[in-house]
Design a protein around this motif. Structure first.
Motif, mmCIF file in Angstrom:
data_model
loop_
_atom_site.group_PDB
_atom_site.id
_atom_site.type_symbol
_atom_site.label_atom_id
_atom_site.label_comp_id
_atom_site.label_asym_id
_atom_site.label_seq_id
_atom_site.Cartn_x
_atom_site.Cartn_y
_atom_site.Cartn_z
ATOM 1 N N TRP A 78 0.837 -1.213 0.000
ATOM 2 C CA TRP A 78 0.000 0.000 0.000
ATOM 3 C C TRP A 78 0.863 1.249 0.000
ATOM 4 O O TRP A 78 0.609 2.200 -0.744
ATOM 5 N N LEU A 79 1.887 1.266 0.848
ATOM 6 C CA LEU A 79 2.776 2.422 0.901
ATOM 7 C C LEU A 79 3.504 2.614 -0.418
ATOM 8 O O LEU A 79 3.621 3.744 -0.926
ATOM 9 N N ASP A 80 3.983 1.533 -1.001
ATOM 10 C CA ASP A 80 4.653 1.624 -2.301
ATOM 11 C C ASP A 80 3.712 2.212 -3.358
ATOM 12 O O ASP A 80 4.125 3.033 -4.186
ATOM 13 N N ALA A 81 2.454 1.784 -3.321
ATOM 14 C CA ALA A 81 1.479 2.278 -4.302
ATOM 15 C C ALA A 81 1.199 3.761 -4.099
ATOM 16 O O ALA A 81 1.090 4.515 -5.076
ATOM 17 N N GLU A 82 1.083 4.191 -2.862
ATOM 18 C CA GLU A 82 0.857 5.609 -2.584
ATOM 19 C C GLU A 82 2.011 6.457 -3.123
ATOM 20 O O GLU A 82 1.797 7.475 -3.793
ATOM 21 N N LEU A 83 3.230 6.041 -2.843
ATOM 22 C CA LEU A 83 4.391 6.809 -3.291
ATOM 23 C C LEU A 83 4.520 6.790 -4.806
ATOM 24 O O LEU A 83 4.944 7.786 -5.416
ATOM 25 N N ARG A 84 4.141 5.693 -5.418
ATOM 26 C CA ARG A 84 4.208 5.594 -6.880
ATOM 27 C C ARG A 84 3.234 6.574 -7.546
ATOM 28 O O ARG A 84 3.561 7.199 -8.559
ATOM 29 N N VAL A 85 2.051 6.731 -6.983
ATOM 30 C CA VAL A 85 1.060 7.652 -7.538
ATOM 31 C C VAL A 85 1.466 9.101 -7.299
ATOM 32 O O VAL A 85 1.393 9.944 -8.201
#
Length: 208
Positions: A123-130
């Motif tokens: 989830w954290l990786d996805a947030e930072l990617r966006v």
């Protein structure tokens, strides 16, 4: 029983709104069984700064928003003192569910383990990617280890600018530690001094 981790619950190529909706159904670790709800990150999708804490607390778990308890109010105060618009910062946690133990009628915070941190990392990786921030601010050891690896020690590298491939990182203490400090004024002054680096690194917050 082995936990699957959050990756299978994270939709590909999703917006923050889509990620937030999907996170409500995450069973990537056992914490969802006892927490009231998932507490996802909040803030603008084009934020220059992402602040990452450890996990939601009791009030965050009940209300469904990050950093709305005593530590969040202290963080808001420090951000205002530094002179940065709080509405231009994205705030989230390394772990999205509240981990606690019950003592009578009270729910007492319990630190998440490495298994839970890794399980929630998708989830954290996805947030930072966006978001694609310029700067990530890790609030406390759990957040720092989630972003910079398990060997990173805030006590040794607090306030140091770490350059990553996609963004810079600064680690400081969690605002809850300021509230617990024997000399709260001194601890708060040190916390504010760390946050002042935000303007130095980013040159201010990107205008809307």
């Amino acid at each position: 029983m082995a936990v699957p981790g959050a990756a299978e619950f994270v939709p590909p190529h999703a917006s923050l709104a889509e990620l937030r909706r999907a996170s409500c159904g995450c069973h990537g670790c056992d914490l969802y069984q006892h927490a009231t709800q998932t507490v996802f990150g909040e803030g603008p999708e084009n934020a220059d700064v992402v602040m990452i804490g450890e996990q939601p607390g009791d009030q965050e778990d009940v209300r469904g928003h990050p950093f709305v308890g005593p530590a969040g109010r202290l963080l808001d105060r420090a951000i205002a003192e530094v002179g940065i618009d709080r509405d231009r910062i994205y705030v989230t946690n390394a772990v999205k569910h509240f981990k606690f133990e019950e003592r009578g009628k009270r729910r007492i915070h319990k630190q998440p383990g490495r298994t839970e941190i890794v399980a929630c990392s998708a989830w954290l990786d996805a947030e930072l990617r966006v978001i694609e921030p310029q700067l990530v601010v890790c609030l406390g050891a759990i957040a720092a280890k989630a972003v910079l690896g398990p060997s990173f020690k805030v006590s040794e590298r607090r306030g140091e600018l770490v350059t990553m491939p996609d963004y810079a990182v600064i680690a400081t203490v969690h605002p809850s530690s300021v509230l617990r400090a024997p000399d709260r004024d001194e601890a708060y002054a040190g916390f504010v001094a760390d946050l002042k680096r935000l303007r130095t690194v980013c040159g201010g917050i990107r205008p809307t």
